[in-house]
Design a protein around this motif. Structure first.
Motif, PDB file in Angstrom:
ATOM      1  N   ALA A 124       0.836  -1.208   0.000  1.00 46.41           N
ATOM      2  CA  ALA A 124       0.000   0.000   0.000  1.00 46.41           C
ATOM      3  C   ALA A 124       0.871   1.258   0.000  1.00 46.41           C
ATOM      4  CB  ALA A 124      -0.928  -0.009   1.209  1.00 46.41           C
ATOM      5  N   ILE A 125       1.471   1.539  -1.138  1.00 40.53           N
ATOM      6  CA  ILE A 125       2.370   2.690  -1.276  1.00 40.53           C
ATOM      7  C   ILE A 125       1.654   3.994  -0.944  1.00 40.53           C
ATOM      8  CG2 ILE A 125       3.828   3.989  -2.876  1.00 40.53           C
ATOM      9  CD1 ILE A 125       4.926   1.255  -2.256  1.00 40.53           C
ATOM     10  N   THR A 126       0.394   4.116  -1.384  1.00 39.30           N
ATOM     11  CA  THR A 126      -0.351   5.360  -1.165  1.00 39.30           C
ATOM     12  C   THR A 126      -0.557   5.651   0.322  1.00 39.30           C
ATOM     13  OG1 THR A 126      -2.423   4.118  -1.447  1.00 39.30           O
ATOM     14  CG2 THR A 126      -1.556   5.296  -3.367  1.00 39.30           C
ATOM     15  N   SER A 127      -0.686   4.616   1.126  1.00 43.72           N
ATOM     16  CA  SER A 127      -0.831   4.808   2.573  1.00 43.72           C
ATOM     17  C   SER A 127       0.498   5.186   3.201  1.00 43.72           C
ATOM     18  CB  SER A 127      -1.373   3.540   3.235  1.00 43.72           C
ATOM     19  OG  SER A 127      -2.682   3.259   2.803  1.00 43.72           O
ATOM     20  N   LEU A 128       1.559   4.561   2.755  1.00 45.59           N
ATOM     21  CA  LEU A 128       2.880   4.804   3.332  1.00 45.59           C
ATOM     22  C   LEU A 128       3.379   6.217   3.052  1.00 45.59           C
ATOM     23  CD1 LEU A 128       4.579   1.388   2.457  1.00 45.59           C
ATOM     24  CD2 LEU A 128       3.856   2.163   4.728  1.00 45.59           C
ATOM     25  N   VAL A 129       3.093   6.755   1.866  1.00 42.68           N
ATOM     26  CA  VAL A 129       3.605   8.091   1.524  1.00 42.68           C
ATOM     27  C   VAL A 129       2.891   9.197   2.295  1.00 42.68           C
ATOM     28  CG1 VAL A 129       4.377   7.428  -0.776  1.00 42.68           C
ATOM     29  CG2 VAL A 129       2.059   8.317  -0.469  1.00 42.68           C
ATOM     30  N   LYS A 130       1.809   8.874   2.981  1.00 43.93           N
ATOM     31  CA  LYS A 130       1.117   9.867   3.802  1.00 43.93           C
ATOM     32  C   LYS A 130       1.821  10.074   5.141  1.00 43.93           C
ATOM     33  CE  LYS A 130      -3.431   8.985   1.764  1.00 43.93           C
ATOM     34  NZ  LYS A 130      -4.824   8.501   2.009  1.00 43.93           N
ATOM     35  N   LEU A 131       2.741   9.194   5.466  1.00 45.57           N
ATOM     36  CA  LEU A 131       3.507   9.335   6.700  1.00 45.57           C
ATOM     37  C   LEU A 131       4.576  10.407   6.513  1.00 45.57           C
ATOM     38  CD1 LEU A 131       3.966   5.533   7.388  1.00 45.57           C
ATOM     39  CD2 LEU A 131       2.474   7.071   8.668  1.00 45.57           C
ATOM     40  N   GLY A 133       7.916  12.297   6.090  1.00 45.35           N
ATOM     41  CA  GLY A 133       9.263  11.869   5.737  1.00 45.35           C
ATOM     42  C   GLY A 133       9.331  10.684   4.804  1.00 45.35           C
ATOM     43  N   VAL A 134       8.182  10.135   4.441  1.00 47.00           N
ATOM     44  CA  VAL A 134       8.159   8.961   3.554  1.00 47.00           C
ATOM     45  C   VAL A 134       7.680   9.390   2.163  1.00 47.00           C
ATOM     46  CG1 VAL A 134       7.219   6.667   3.129  1.00 47.00           C
ATOM     47  CG2 VAL A 134       7.701   7.398   5.472  1.00 47.00           C
ATOM     48  N   GLY A 135       8.633   9.448   1.235  1.00 46.58           N
ATOM     49  CA  GLY A 135       8.295   9.731  -0.152  1.00 46.58           C
ATOM     50  C   GLY A 135       8.038   8.430  -0.897  1.00 46.58           C
ATOM     51  N   LYS A 136       7.767   8.557  -2.190  1.00 48.02           N
ATOM     52  CA  LYS A 136       7.428   7.364  -2.972  1.00 48.02           C
ATOM     53  C   LYS A 136       8.593   6.368  -3.017  1.00 48.02           C
ATOM     54  CE  LYS A 136       5.587   5.772  -7.392  1.00 48.02           C
ATOM     55  NZ  LYS A 136       5.158   6.138  -8.769  1.00 48.02           N
ATOM     56  N   LYS A 137       9.817   6.875  -3.199  1.00 46.22           N
ATOM     57  CA  LYS A 137      10.974   5.982  -3.280  1.00 46.22           C
ATOM     58  C   LYS A 137      11.204   5.261  -1.957  1.00 46.22           C
ATOM     59  CE  LYS A 137      13.547   8.255  -7.004  1.00 46.22           C
ATOM     60  NZ  LYS A 137      14.823   8.914  -7.388  1.00 46.22           N
ATOM     61  N   THR A 138      11.055   6.005  -0.856  1.00 45.48           N
ATOM     62  CA  THR A 138      11.238   5.392   0.467  1.00 45.48           C
ATOM     63  C   THR A 138      10.157   4.346   0.708  1.00 45.48           C
ATOM     64  OG1 THR A 138      12.218   7.419   1.357  1.00 45.48           O
ATOM     65  CG2 THR A 138      11.382   5.832   2.949  1.00 45.48           C
ATOM     66  N   ALA A 139       8.914   4.659   0.313  1.00 47.91           N
ATOM     67  CA  ALA A 139       7.808   3.721   0.489  1.00 47.91           C
ATOM     68  C   ALA A 139       8.067   2.437  -0.301  1.00 47.91           C
ATOM     69  CB  ALA A 139       6.493   4.361   0.045  1.00 47.91           C
ATOM     70  N   GLU A 140       8.542   2.581  -1.525  1.00 47.56           N
ATOM     71  CA  GLU A 140       8.828   1.411  -2.353  1.00 47.56           C
ATOM     72  C   GLU A 140       9.964   0.585  -1.749  1.00 47.56           C
ATOM     73  OE1 GLU A 140       9.601   3.306  -6.058  1.00 47.56           O
ATOM     74  OE2 GLU A 140       7.491   3.345  -6.678  1.00 47.56           O
ATOM     75  N   ARG A 141      10.978   1.278  -1.202  1.00 47.31           N
ATOM     76  CA  ARG A 141      12.101   0.580  -0.565  1.00 47.31           C
ATOM     77  C   ARG A 141      11.623  -0.167   0.671  1.00 47.31           C
ATOM     78  NH1 ARG A 141      15.190   4.700   0.948  1.00 47.31           N
ATOM     79  NH2 ARG A 141      15.832   5.055  -1.199  1.00 47.31           N
ATOM     80  N   LEU A 142      10.725   0.455   1.436  1.00 48.62           N
ATOM     81  CA  LEU A 142      10.176  -0.197   2.627  1.00 48.62           C
ATOM     82  C   LEU A 142       9.450  -1.490   2.256  1.00 48.62           C
ATOM     83  CD1 LEU A 142       8.763   2.859   4.626  1.00 48.62           C
ATOM     84  CD2 LEU A 142      10.506   1.271   5.436  1.00 48.62           C
ATOM     85  N   VAL A 143       8.644  -1.422   1.210  1.00 48.46           N
ATOM     86  CA  VAL A 143       7.892  -2.601   0.788  1.00 48.46           C
ATOM     87  C   VAL A 143       8.832  -3.740   0.396  1.00 48.46           C
ATOM     88  CG1 VAL A 143       6.395  -3.524  -1.024  1.00 48.46           C
ATOM     89  CG2 VAL A 143       5.797  -1.373   0.101  1.00 48.46           C
ATOM     90  N   VAL A 144       9.835  -3.413  -0.417  1.00 44.75           N
ATOM     91  CA  VAL A 144      10.759  -4.441  -0.898  1.00 44.75           C
ATOM     92  C   VAL A 144      11.573  -5.041   0.249  1.00 44.75           C
ATOM     93  CG1 VAL A 144      12.785  -4.865  -2.323  1.00 44.75           C
ATOM     94  CG2 VAL A 144      10.920  -3.461  -3.210  1.00 44.75           C
ATOM     95  N   GLU A 145      12.190  -4.162   1.061  1.00 45.03           N
ATOM     96  CA  GLU A 145      13.093  -4.657   2.103  1.00 45.03           C
ATOM     97  C   GLU A 145      12.348  -5.264   3.290  1.00 45.03           C
ATOM     98  OE1 GLU A 145      16.485  -2.408   3.222  1.00 45.03           O
ATOM     99  OE2 GLU A 145      16.579  -1.317   1.315  1.00 45.03           O
ATOM    100  N   MET A 146      11.239  -4.648   3.695  1.00 47.91           N
ATOM    101  CA  MET A 146      10.527  -5.155   4.872  1.00 47.91           C
ATOM    102  C   MET A 146       9.820  -6.467   4.576  1.00 47.91           C
ATOM    103  SD  MET A 146      11.326  -3.237   7.356  1.00 47.91           S
ATOM    104  CE  MET A 146      10.196  -3.804   8.619  1.00 47.91           C
ATOM    105  N   LYS A 147       9.375  -6.661   3.349  1.00 44.95           N
ATOM    106  CA  LYS A 147       8.749  -7.944   3.004  1.00 44.95           C
ATOM    107  C   LYS A 147       9.729  -9.085   3.224  1.00 44.95           C
ATOM    108  CE  LYS A 147       4.785  -7.941  -0.057  1.00 44.95           C
ATOM    109  NZ  LYS A 147       4.251  -8.354  -1.364  1.00 44.95           N
ATOM    110  N   ASP A 148      10.971  -8.857   2.823  1.00 45.47           N
ATOM    111  CA  ASP A 148      11.999  -9.881   3.016  1.00 45.47           C
ATOM    112  C   ASP A 148      12.296 -10.085   4.493  1.00 45.47           C
ATOM    113  OD1 ASP A 148      12.257 -10.346   0.325  1.00 45.47           O
ATOM    114  OD2 ASP A 148      13.901  -8.934   0.046  1.00 45.47           O
ATOM    115  N   ARG A 149      12.297  -8.996   5.242  1.00 43.24           N
ATOM    116  CA  ARG A 149      12.617  -9.088   6.672  1.00 43.24           C
ATOM    117  C   ARG A 149      11.515  -9.827   7.437  1.00 43.24           C
ATOM    118  NH1 ARG A 149      17.030  -6.062   7.506  1.00 43.24           N
ATOM    119  NH2 ARG A 149      17.430  -4.336   6.071  1.00 43.24           N
TER     120      ARG A 149
END
Length: 205
Positions: free
Chosen positions: A106-113, A115-131
């Protein structure tokens, strides 16, 4: 390493709590989703902590349970996410809500936080899914609802309470003008600071 504190709540100034343990007062930064669940001033609290050492400061971050701390620890491992941003993320969303947002991408939800831009949101999704794959599957089984503890009524004026709530949002990364707007949108007579912060963060999502 300071991993756990048990003591008396002396002061609550979102997102900071002052906890006295054996005569020593510890200033602990907490996500607002954890801060809401603190007991009243003068009562005992147990916090699971993460000690962060920087060049210019030594900071303690506190959580109500090990699951929230585990998520914080995983967040600060993500490239570009420091403790302050991790605190803001976990203030805007509960641990379970964040896990759900990552799983649903849910990138659109994450970017509402803040300090979280689109690139950071996408990085969170990719890296946190693995974690998440390496974490206990039951780690974040908790309710999305946040139950506020009963708080003592204070004599502060509505304006003072709104200013305090806006200040807390600024500490979490929002601009002052944006924080003031968020608070004024949910402000109502008799509301305490914690309620205003909670409702402002909820409305932002």
């Amino acid at each position: 390493m300071i991993g756990r504190l048990r003591g008396t709540v002396l002061e609550k100034q979102p997102p900071l709590v002052l906890l006295e343990t054996n005569g020593v007062g510890y200033e602990v930064h907490m996500p607002m989703t954890c801060f809401y669940e603190l007991p009243e001033i003068g009562q005992q609290a147990i916090l699971f902590t993460q000690f962060i050492v920087r060049e210019d400061a030594q900071l303690l971050y506190g959580f109500n349970d090990k699951q929230e701390r585990a998520l914080f620890r995983e967040l600060i491992k993500v490239n570009g996410v420091g403790p302050k941003l991790a605190l803001a993320i976990l203030s805007g969303m509960s641990a379970q809500q964040f896990v759900t947002a990552i799983e649903q991408e849910a990138i659109t939800s994450l970017v509402k936080l803040p300090g979280v831009g689109k690139k950071t949101a996408e990085r969170l999704v990719v890296e946190m899914k693995d974690r998440f794959k390496g974490l206990n599957g039951d780690l974040f089984n908790q309710s999305n609802d946040i139950n506020l503890p009963a708080v003592a009524k204070q004599a502060n004026s509505n304006a003072d309470i709104e200013a305090e709530a806006a200040s807390a949002l600024v500490s979490l990364g929002y601009k002052l003008q944006e924080a003031s707007r968020m608070v004024s949108k949910v402000a109502k007579p008799g509301a305490d600071c914690e309620t205003l912060i909670r409702e402002a963060l909820r409305a932002a999502l």
